[in-house]
Design a protein around this motif. Structure first.
Motif, PDB file in Angstrom:
ATOM      1  N   HIS A 158      -0.316   5.975 -20.937  1.00  0.00           N
ATOM      2  CA  HIS A 158       0.383   5.587 -22.134  1.00  0.00           C
ATOM      3  C   HIS A 158      -0.004   4.098 -22.493  1.00  0.00           C
ATOM      4  O   HIS A 158       0.399   3.169 -21.694  1.00  0.00           O
ATOM      5  N   HIS A 170      -1.276   0.990 -25.533  1.00  0.00           N
ATOM      6  CA  HIS A 170      -1.680   0.582 -26.865  1.00  0.00           C
ATOM      7  C   HIS A 170      -2.921  -0.330 -26.824  1.00  0.00           C
ATOM      8  O   HIS A 170      -2.617  -1.521 -27.454  1.00  0.00           O
ATOM      9  N   LYS A 190      -3.263   4.798 -27.894  1.00  0.00           N
ATOM     10  CA  LYS A 190      -2.824   5.191 -29.201  1.00  0.00           C
ATOM     11  C   LYS A 190      -3.117   4.330 -30.417  1.00  0.00           C
ATOM     12  O   LYS A 190      -3.676   3.166 -29.940  1.00  0.00           O
ATOM     13  N   HIS A 244       7.932   7.796 -27.867  1.00  0.00           N
ATOM     14  CA  HIS A 244       8.999   6.672 -27.594  1.00  0.00           C
ATOM     15  C   HIS A 244      10.194   7.025 -27.534  1.00  0.00           C
ATOM     16  O   HIS A 244      10.697   6.758 -28.728  1.00  0.00           O
ATOM     17  N   HIS A 304       9.438   5.605 -21.853  1.00  0.00           N
ATOM     18  CA  HIS A 304      10.589   4.643 -21.869  1.00  0.00           C
ATOM     19  C   HIS A 304      12.021   5.198 -21.219  1.00  0.00           C
ATOM     20  O   HIS A 304      12.078   4.970 -20.072  1.00  0.00           O
ATOM     21  N   ASP A 334       1.642   0.767 -20.788  1.00  0.00           N
ATOM     22  CA  ASP A 334       2.109   0.624 -21.919  1.00  0.00           C
ATOM     23  C   ASP A 334       1.518  -0.483 -22.598  1.00  0.00           C
ATOM     24  O   ASP A 334       1.844  -1.139 -23.351  1.00  0.00           O
TER      25      ASP A 334
HETATM   26 FE    FE Z   1       4.405   2.257 -26.057  1.00  0.00          FE
END
Ligand code: FE
Ligand code: NIG
Length: 408
Positions: free
Chosen positions: A75, A77, A144, A245, A268, A320
């Motif tokens: 996960h 970004h 992502k 999410h 999360h 994340d």
């Molecule tokens: Fe995220």
């Protein structure tokens, strides 16, 4: 692939195979041989078959160092332009993440910077973040979209994600996160935006081969459960897996929604309730724990770890990595935070970045050491597996091998 480069042998390593359903699966004084990018044999060094004698000339003596499967950050970004250090300062002065987002900062601030970047600039900005993860043992990476929120920009982001994989020789799985924030030009036209993503962007990007999975930010400052459902229905029609999410800042029952669509993961989960945990367990959905954003936002509400554990929901751990809530460029630091902040054991943290992270990406050819699996291997400057969660800062990886080729 150069077959000579995709084979090798390591002797006298402390192998953590993670091969069984529980435990580290340790082999003391172990050897591992690989050919054509796949693990050909592993076991006690003393039992190495003669068939591998030809590899002995170039074999590495690990001198008892720990060897694990390559780590998987499932996960991130990490493709974006700019940074948001100023928001970090604002939050330290008392502004909340949600208030900054509602005032047009947050995700939308990164959207402005990312839209302004061309593909070359975006790649140049993002590669060092991926390199930092790779340098400390990450051989599979999920990335992502969601910081352009228009079709050309989302396309650019996903292309850059693929190029990062090619450039570094590791595998990148891409996720379309169109429902991340509502772009300004769709202000007061929410339904149009959701429809545009579901009926136009998703099929188009899927046809381009740029989408491995679909995600949404189901949250008060993101998208509602109904909007998320519409996206998931569109993804299902194309045969694409979903993830979510879910329940980060409030409980919109995202975990249960993800489970209803047999999501790969629900991520999360700070506000997930007992019904959400039960739904994840029944669906076999992975709980993706993201302690970096919990730490950065100075959250106090913990994900329901004991309930997840009791229900035998597989728990993964990821960075994340993003410019807002997790400027975190180390998966091992995320492992440390999962232990220190969330109460995972170092064994759970390691399984969370290997076996369970692989499952969260539907990759059943990695995350463990076993014959026939991809030779994604990390030799560490450590001997005990708990050291991976214990040391904070710096890199611990000595040698990183992806699909049989040395990449670090
Ligand atoms: Fe995220
Ligand atoms: O996973 N929650 C949405 N996405 C990111 C944060 C994005 C940002 O603030 O830029 C997350 O925490």
């Amino acid at each position: 692939m150069n077959p000579a480069a995709a084979q090798g042998l390591i002797l006298h390593a402390h192998l953590a195979t993670l091969a069984a359903d529980h435990g580290y699966g340790l082999i003391e004084d172990g050897a591992i041989a690989w050919r054509k990018g796949r693990i050909a044999w592993l076991g006690p060094t003393a039992e190495l078959p003669h068939a591998y004698d030809t590899l002995r000339a170039t074999a590495v003596d690990a001198h008892g160092a720990l060897l694990t499967p390559g780590l998987i950050d499932a996960h991130t970004h990490l493709v974006f332009a700019g940074e948001r250090a100023q928001e970090f300062e604002q939050r330290l002065q008392g502004a909340s993440y949600e208030a900054i987002a509602r005032a047009g900062g947050g995700i939308l601030a990164t959207v402005r910077a990312t839209r302004a970047a061309d593909e070359t600039g975006l790649l140049a900005a993002s590669l060092p973040r991926a390199r930092a993860l790779l340098a400390d043992g990450v051989t599979t990476l999920e990335i992502k979209s969601g910081y352009a929120l228009d079709l050309p920009g989302e396309t650019r982001m996903l292309r850059v994600a693929r190029r990062i994989g090619d450039e570094l020789g590791i595998e990148v799985r891409t996720t379309l996160l169109g429902l991340h924030a509502l772009p300004g030009e769709f202000h007061s036209r929410r339904a149009d935006y959701v429809r545009e993503v579901c009926t136009h962007w998703l099929p188009h990007l899927h046809t381009e081969g740029l989408v491995d999975a679909v995600d949404a930010f189901c949250e008060g400052i993101g998208f509602s459960a109904a909007e998320t459902r519409a996206l998931f229905i569109a993804a299902r029609a194309l045969g694409l897996p979903v993830k979510l999410h879910a329940d980060q800042l409030s409980n919109l029952h995202g975990a249960a929604l993800a489970a209803e669509f047999a999501a790969l993961s629900a991520d999360h989960l700070e506000c997930t309730d007992a019904a959400g945990v039960a739904a994840l367990a029944a669906a076999g959905t992975v709980a993706m724990l993201l302690p970096g954003s919990f730490y950065v936002l100075r959250e106090t509400r913990l994900p329901p770890i004991a309930a997840l554990r009791a229900a035998q929901v597989p728990m993964a751990v990821a960075t994340d990595l993003n410019p807002g809530t997790a400027p975190l460029r180390s998966l091992r630091v995320a492992m440390n935070m999962a232990c220190t902040l969330f109460g995972l054991t170092p064994l759970e943290a390691l399984r969370g970045v290997t076996v369970h992270a692989a499952r969260a990406l539907a990759l059943n050819d990695r995350g463990r050491l076993a014959q026939g699996l991809r030779a994604d291997l990390v030799l560490w400057d450590a001997t005990a597996p708990a050291e991976l969660s214990y040391w904070i800062g710096g890199t611990l990886a000595r040698t990183v091998i992806a699909a049989g080729q040395r990449v670090v």
